[in-house]
Design a protein around this motif. Structure first.
Motif, PDB file in Angstrom:
ATOM      1  N   THR A  31      11.739  25.440 -17.168  1.00  7.47           N
ATOM      2  CA  THR A  31      12.489  25.129 -15.955  1.00  7.47           C
ATOM      3  C   THR A  31      12.480  26.316 -15.021  1.00  7.47           C
ATOM      4  O   THR A  31      12.570  27.470 -15.466  1.00  7.47           O
ATOM      5  CB  THR A  31      13.946  24.748 -16.296  1.00  7.47           C
ATOM      6  OG1 THR A  31      13.944  23.640 -17.194  1.00  7.47           O
ATOM      7  CG2 THR A  31      14.728  24.391 -15.041  1.00  7.47           C
ATOM      8  N   THR A  32      12.363  26.042 -13.720  1.00  6.97           N
ATOM      9  CA  THR A  32      12.436  27.085 -12.690  1.00  6.97           C
ATOM     10  C   THR A  32      13.572  26.762 -11.744  1.00  6.97           C
ATOM     11  O   THR A  32      13.613  25.681 -11.141  1.00  6.97           O
ATOM     12  CB  THR A  32      11.123  27.169 -11.895  1.00  6.97           C
ATOM     13  OG1 THR A  32      10.067  27.535 -12.766  1.00  6.97           O
ATOM     14  CG2 THR A  32      11.248  28.192 -10.768  1.00  6.97           C
ATOM     15  N   PHE A  33      14.538  27.678 -11.643  1.00  9.68           N
ATOM     16  CA  PHE A  33      15.593  27.553 -10.634  1.00  9.68           C
ATOM     17  C   PHE A  33      15.206  28.415  -9.443  1.00  9.68           C
ATOM     18  O   PHE A  33      14.722  29.538  -9.607  1.00  9.68           O
ATOM     19  CB  PHE A  33      16.945  28.016 -11.197  1.00  9.68           C
ATOM     20  CG  PHE A  33      17.629  26.982 -12.031  1.00  9.68           C
ATOM     21  CD1 PHE A  33      18.520  26.101 -11.455  1.00  9.68           C
ATOM     22  CD2 PHE A  33      17.373  26.887 -13.389  1.00  9.68           C
ATOM     23  CE1 PHE A  33      19.152  25.134 -12.224  1.00  9.68           C
ATOM     24  CE2 PHE A  33      17.992  25.925 -14.163  1.00  9.68           C
ATOM     25  CZ  PHE A  33      18.889  25.044 -13.577  1.00  9.68           C
ATOM     26  N   TRP A  34      15.403  27.879  -8.233  1.00 17.24           N
ATOM     27  CA  TRP A  34      15.124  28.656  -7.026  1.00 17.24           C
ATOM     28  C   TRP A  34      16.364  28.705  -6.139  1.00 17.24           C
ATOM     29  O   TRP A  34      17.116  27.729  -6.054  1.00 17.24           O
ATOM     30  CB  TRP A  34      13.920  28.109  -6.265  1.00 17.24           C
ATOM     31  CG  TRP A  34      14.009  26.632  -5.926  1.00 17.24           C
ATOM     32  CD1 TRP A  34      13.470  25.608  -6.624  1.00 17.24           C
ATOM     33  CD2 TRP A  34      14.687  26.060  -4.792  1.00 17.24           C
ATOM     34  NE1 TRP A  34      13.759  24.415  -6.021  1.00 17.24           N
ATOM     35  CE2 TRP A  34      14.494  24.660  -4.894  1.00 17.24           C
ATOM     36  CE3 TRP A  34      15.418  26.575  -3.737  1.00 17.24           C
ATOM     37  CZ2 TRP A  34      15.027  23.771  -3.954  1.00 17.24           C
ATOM     38  CZ3 TRP A  34      15.955  25.704  -2.795  1.00 17.24           C
ATOM     39  CH2 TRP A  34      15.757  24.316  -2.898  1.00 17.24           C
ATOM     40  N   VAL A  35      16.554  29.874  -5.551  1.00 11.35           N
ATOM     41  CA  VAL A  35      17.687  30.089  -4.639  1.00 11.35           C
ATOM     42  C   VAL A  35      17.130  30.690  -3.350  1.00 11.35           C
ATOM     43  O   VAL A  35      16.380  31.676  -3.393  1.00 11.35           O
ATOM     44  CB  VAL A  35      18.734  31.044  -5.249  1.00 11.35           C
ATOM     45  CG1 VAL A  35      19.832  31.347  -4.234  1.00 11.35           C
ATOM     46  CG2 VAL A  35      19.329  30.441  -6.510  1.00 11.35           C
ATOM     47  N   GLN A  36      17.501  30.104  -2.238  1.00 14.02           N
ATOM     48  CA  GLN A  36      17.102  30.632  -0.926  1.00 14.02           C
ATOM     49  C   GLN A  36      18.337  31.181  -0.221  1.00 14.02           C
ATOM     50  O   GLN A  36      19.331  30.479  -0.045  1.00 14.02           O
ATOM     51  CB  GLN A  36      16.447  29.541  -0.073  1.00 14.02           C
ATOM     52  CG  GLN A  36      15.106  29.062  -0.610  1.00 14.02           C
ATOM     53  CD  GLN A  36      14.478  27.983   0.251  1.00 14.02           C
ATOM     54  OE1 GLN A  36      15.121  27.438   1.144  1.00 14.02           O
ATOM     55  NE2 GLN A  36      13.204  27.674   0.000  1.00 14.02           N
ATOM     56  N   LEU A  37      18.249  32.466   0.179  1.00 11.03           N
ATOM     57  CA  LEU A  37      19.358  33.149   0.851  1.00 11.03           C
ATOM     58  C   LEU A  37      18.850  33.741   2.161  1.00 11.03           C
ATOM     59  O   LEU A  37      17.680  34.151   2.257  1.00 11.03           O
ATOM     60  CB  LEU A  37      19.921  34.258  -0.036  1.00 11.03           C
ATOM     61  CG  LEU A  37      20.580  33.780  -1.344  1.00 11.03           C
ATOM     62  CD1 LEU A  37      20.912  34.971  -2.230  1.00 11.03           C
ATOM     63  CD2 LEU A  37      21.833  32.967  -1.048  1.00 11.03           C
ATOM     64  N   PRO A  38      19.708  33.808   3.179  1.00  8.44           N
ATOM     65  CA  PRO A  38      19.262  34.320   4.479  1.00  8.44           C
ATOM     66  C   PRO A  38      18.938  35.806   4.427  1.00  8.44           C
ATOM     67  O   PRO A  38      19.661  36.604   3.821  1.00  8.44           O
ATOM     68  CB  PRO A  38      20.448  34.041   5.410  1.00  8.44           C
ATOM     69  CG  PRO A  38      21.625  33.890   4.509  1.00  8.44           C
ATOM     70  CD  PRO A  38      21.108  33.328   3.224  1.00  8.44           C
ATOM     71  N   ILE A  39      17.826  36.178   5.073  1.00 14.52           N
ATOM     72  CA  ILE A  39      17.440  37.586   5.173  1.00 14.52           C
ATOM     73  C   ILE A  39      18.341  38.282   6.191  1.00 14.52           C
ATOM     74  O   ILE A  39      18.671  37.722   7.239  1.00 14.52           O
ATOM     75  CB  ILE A  39      15.961  37.702   5.581  1.00 14.52           C
ATOM     76  CG1 ILE A  39      15.079  37.223   4.419  1.00 14.52           C
ATOM     77  CG2 ILE A  39      15.600  39.126   5.967  1.00 14.52           C
ATOM     78  CD1 ILE A  39      13.597  37.228   4.733  1.00 14.52           C
ATOM     79  N   ALA A  40      18.744  39.524   5.860  1.00 13.96           N
ATOM     80  CA  ALA A  40      19.619  40.296   6.755  1.00 13.96           C
ATOM     81  C   ALA A  40      18.793  40.894   7.876  1.00 13.96           C
ATOM     82  O   ALA A  40      17.711  41.444   7.654  1.00 13.96           O
ATOM     83  CB  ALA A  40      20.336  41.391   5.974  1.00 13.96           C
ATOM     84  N   ARG A  41      19.304  40.780   9.117  1.00 11.13           N
ATOM     85  CA  ARG A  41      18.669  41.426  10.263  1.00 11.13           C
ATOM     86  C   ARG A  41      19.453  42.691  10.606  1.00 11.13           C
ATOM     87  O   ARG A  41      20.616  42.848  10.251  1.00 11.13           O
ATOM     88  CB  ARG A  41      18.661  40.481  11.469  1.00 11.13           C
ATOM     89  CG  ARG A  41      17.724  39.290  11.267  1.00 11.13           C
ATOM     90  CD  ARG A  41      17.629  38.480  12.561  1.00 11.13           C
ATOM     91  NE  ARG A  41      16.675  37.402  12.429  1.00 11.13           N
ATOM     92  CZ  ARG A  41      16.950  36.206  11.946  1.00 11.13           C
ATOM     93  NH1 ARG A  41      18.188  35.955  11.542  1.00 11.13           N
ATOM     94  NH2 ARG A  41      16.031  35.272  11.857  1.00 11.13           N
ATOM     95  N   MET A  65      27.459  31.139   0.839  1.00  8.81           N
ATOM     96  CA  MET A  65      26.783  32.287   1.471  1.00  8.81           C
ATOM     97  C   MET A  65      25.670  31.831   2.421  1.00  8.81           C
ATOM     98  O   MET A  65      24.857  32.640   2.866  1.00  8.81           O
ATOM     99  CB  MET A  65      26.213  33.215   0.387  1.00  8.81           C
ATOM    100  CG  MET A  65      27.290  33.920  -0.441  1.00  8.81           C
ATOM    101  SD  MET A  65      26.618  35.149  -1.606  1.00  8.81           S
ATOM    102  CE  MET A  65      25.786  34.104  -2.790  1.00  8.81           C
ATOM    103  N   GLY A  66      25.614  30.511   2.700  1.00  9.31           N
ATOM    104  CA  GLY A  66      24.624  30.003   3.652  1.00  9.31           C
ATOM    105  C   GLY A  66      23.266  29.751   3.055  1.00  9.31           C
ATOM    106  O   GLY A  66      22.272  29.663   3.788  1.00  9.31           O
ATOM    107  N   GLY A  67      23.184  29.627   1.709  1.00  7.12           N
ATOM    108  CA  GLY A  67      21.901  29.410   1.053  1.00  7.12           C
ATOM    109  C   GLY A  67      21.787  28.029   0.446  1.00  7.12           C
ATOM    110  O   GLY A  67      22.667  27.178   0.594  1.00  7.12           O
ATOM    111  N   THR A  68      20.694  27.809  -0.248  1.00 11.47           N
ATOM    112  CA  THR A  68      20.449  26.554  -0.950  1.00 11.47           C
ATOM    113  C   THR A  68      19.918  26.862  -2.335  1.00 11.47           C
ATOM    114  O   THR A  68      19.347  27.925  -2.572  1.00 11.47           O
ATOM    115  CB  THR A  68      19.419  25.663  -0.212  1.00 11.47           C
ATOM    116  OG1 THR A  68      18.212  26.414   0.006  1.00 11.47           O
ATOM    117  CG2 THR A  68      19.956  25.187   1.124  1.00 11.47           C
ATOM    118  N   ILE A  69      20.115  25.899  -3.255  1.00 15.23           N
ATOM    119  CA  ILE A  69      19.671  26.065  -4.623  1.00 15.23           C
ATOM    120  C   ILE A  69      19.047  24.771  -5.108  1.00 15.23           C
ATOM    121  O   ILE A  69      19.444  23.681  -4.690  1.00 15.23           O
ATOM    122  CB  ILE A  69      20.841  26.484  -5.546  1.00 15.23           C
ATOM    123  CG1 ILE A  69      20.320  26.783  -6.962  1.00 15.23           C
ATOM    124  CG2 ILE A  69      21.924  25.424  -5.582  1.00 15.23           C
ATOM    125  CD1 ILE A  69      21.382  27.372  -7.883  1.00 15.23           C
ATOM    126  N   GLY A  70      18.052  24.896  -5.977  1.00  7.44           N
ATOM    127  CA  GLY A  70      17.410  23.724  -6.547  1.00  7.44           C
ATOM    128  C   GLY A  70      16.641  24.126  -7.786  1.00  7.44           C
ATOM    129  O   GLY A  70      16.704  25.279  -8.236  1.00  7.44           O
TER     130      GLY A  70
END
Length: 631
Positions: free
Chosen positions: A615-625, A601-606
């Protein structure tokens, strides 16, 4: 008889080499007598002097007369004076004379005039002036020569030192003259120096005389430096001296040392890289090789840089057109020479080499030289072939695996659905109700079936992603709505593990994702945060906006954390990192699938984890324009 003696004396005086004159009064009052040989000396007649007693003063050079006159009064005290001055001859030229003046006294001791003797000293003065000019010239050379010059006596005491030596050693001349020259040398040279001099004077054994060699010098600040020293012997009437010429060669030696080290490094690096350099003088077709070129072509190094061999002597015939085309483009079109081709060694072995180079052109653009490097890339080529074969094999195996997993997932779902269906019918039957023990057993069958179905679904999704057949529908999805759905679906599990949720999410934030897959990602992360938390604790869910481009989801638990040595295995399939010993159910591929879905989906995870804290999981996903909606 007495008169005869007077005549003889006068005759000797008048024919002698010196001109005698007599002054009845003082020296500057004029002469009353001068011998006739004045004519031979100056060309003037005696009458010139007798008619004009002051004539003698008139023909003395004005500069010399002004120098001599102030000293005449001392004659009456000393009784004798000698002066050198110039007198004008009748032809207008000047000659130098030595005037030996003596005061005359009476028997009573009173002054009674003076007598003087004029002797021609022109040749002597010319010689003195020549010597003086020579001394000045040599002194000028001594003072301006670039080499340092130091003069010492037989005891090693410095007698003179030129400015170049002052600058070289950092001492002024006054600081060194009168000191032993050993002050300009470090040990052990300083201690041995006087012994060298004594040995030479005694035996003539020349350890340092007439021999230029490199020794160490010591500056005023204590620093040592390399210098070239040449010593010469100088014997003068006043004694034996030694003249040392010194030149600071420390920079040259450092440069030579650096060049030698650079050549050694270049040689070692070329050997390590299996690389050699070459230099082709195009106009006269002269080719020069570096040392490493011989090994590249399997030849013995005969020590000659200039080579008669040429590329066609070892290049594969079918590769020659490729090399010739690259050479043509370099010479005529200005491109860099880049070419890879095969060569045959004298042993018959085949190797690959890479040729790289460029040309040097004159002012007209004509190519005069070409310089380049040749590198053995046989290992690189072999590795590339192995890598290509391995990649093909891996792709084939991966494709087969994906096809197998996809088919097996479908094949397994059919009987599993039947098992789940019959188990559920048994539990729901009213005609033949089950006892409590039987109900527990049927519930275990149903639970195990659902767990197996989840595993099959995850394997099927993973197989689809790897096979490139996962279908995503990207659209603007409200973050708050997705979170609410995921929290509602996770509520029963959270109650079971005695865990609650803390949620912080900005209003009206949307992301460009596949809604179903986004929920799948969050549900998996929520499930892990619940199961690996401590009872009575909470899952912290926060959402941030990053630079108006990304939305970051952070899901944190307060469990035991993940040991550092196991963290690198976290996203590998079927790796549960010891969780299988905790009683927490899982398939071991949930995080692997989650990572694949996020990236699709064009994101990243770590993640970030601290043992004992959580533990903290983070997910970055693109904001919709606005207006962004595509598959």
């Amino acid at each position: 008889m007495e008169k005869q003696n007077d005549r003889n004396i006068r005759s000797v005086m008048e024919r002698g080499p010196a001109v005698m004159y007599h002054c009845a009064q003082y020296w500057d009052y004029g002469v009353d007598y001068i011998t006739p040989n004045i004519t031979q000396l100056l060309g003037w007649d005696v009458a010139e002097f007798s008619d004009n007693p002051m004539f003698r003063l008139e023909i003395i050079h004005p500069d010399d007369l002004q120098r001599v006159l102030p000293k005449i009064p001392e004659l009456f005290e000393t009784g004798q004076q000698k002066h050198e001055y110039r007198m004008r001859k009748k032809d207008g030229t000047y000659l130098w004379v030595l005037d030996d003046m003596r005061a005359l006294t009476t028997e009573a001791g009173d002054y009674d005039g003076l007598v003087g003797y004029l002797t021609d000293v022109t040749e002597l003065k010319v010689a003195e002036q020549s010597l003086r000019k020579s001394e000045l010239r040599h002194r000028a050379i001594f003072e301006t020569v670039l080499e340092g010059i130091i003069t010492i006596d037989s005891g090693g005491i410095v007698k003179d030192m030129n400015p170049a030596a002052e600058k070289m050693f950092g001492y002024s001349k006054e600081m060194v003259v009168g000191q032993n020259v050993s002050m300009l040398m470090p040990e052990p040279y300083a201690s041995h120096h006087d012994g060298y001099l004594a040995r030479y004077l005694e035996t003539g054994e020349a350890h340092i005389m007439g021999v230029g060699r490199t020794v160490m010098g010591k500056r005023a600040d204590g620093q040592t430096f390399e210098m070239n020293l040449s010593v010469s012997l100088l014997k003068l009437p006043e004694g034996t001296f030694f003249v040392g010429a010194v030149r600071d060669v420390s920079q040259r030696i450092r440069a030579e040392r650096a060049l030698r080290l650079s050549k050694e490094r270049l040689k070692m690096s070329q050997q390590f890289a299996k690389m050699g350099t070459w230099d082709w003088h195009i106009d006269d077709d002269r080719l020069f090789w570096s040392e490493q070129m011989f090994g590249l072509y399997g030849l013995e190094n005969d020590g000659r840089e200039e080579r008669k061999e040429r590329c066609q002597d070892w290049t594969f015939e079918e590769d020659m057109p490729l090399f010739e085309e690259a050479l043509r483009k370099c010479l005529r079109e200005g491109e860099d020479l880049k070419c890879e081709y095969r060569v045959r060694m004298p042993s018959g072995e085949i190797r690959w080499v890479r040729e790289q180079g460029n040309v040097v052109r004159d002012n007209t653009g004509h190519a005069t030289r070409m310089l380049g490097v040749t590198q053995d890339i046989s290992a690189e080529k072999h590795y590339a072939e192995e890598l290509k074969a391995a990649r093909i094999a891996a792709d084939t195996a991966n494709k087969a695996k994906s096809e197998f997993l996809s088919r097996m997932s479908h094949e397994l779902r059919t009987p599993l659905n039947a098992i789940l269906g019959f188990a559920q019918l048994l539990g729901m039957s009213t005609k033949h109700p089950l006892g409590d023990r039987q109900k527990r057993q049927v519930n275990q069958i149903v639970g195990a079936g659902h767990h197996l179905m989840d595993l099959i679904n995850e394997i099927l999704d993973l197989a689809r992603i790897e096979a490139g057949r996962l279908h995503l529908t990207l659209e603007a999805v409200d973050v708050q709505g997705v979170l609410d759905d995921c929290l509602e679906l996770s509520e029963n599990t959270a109650e079971e593990y005695d865990v609650s949720f803390h949620v912080d999410c900005p209003v009206d934030l949307t992301v460009n994702v596949d809604r179903t897959r986004c929920k799948q990602v969050l549900l998996n992360l929520f499930s892990n945060a619940i199961k690996y938390n401590r009872p009575g604790n909470f899952v912290d869910v926060r959402v941030f906006e990053i630079d108006g481009e990304l939305a970051e989801f952070r899901i944190s638990d307060h469990g035991n954390g993940i040991p550092i040595e196991k963290q690198r295995h976290l996203f590998k399939p079927f790796e549960r990192l010891g969780a299988e010993t905790t009683g927490v159910e899982g398939t071991g591929i949930g995080l692997t699938l989650t990572k694949q879905l996020v990236e699709a989906m064009g994101g990243t995870i770590g993640f970030d984890s601290v043992v004992g804290e959580g533990t903290t999981f983070w997910v970055q996903l693109p904001i919709a324009r606005q207006g962004k909606n595509h598959e």
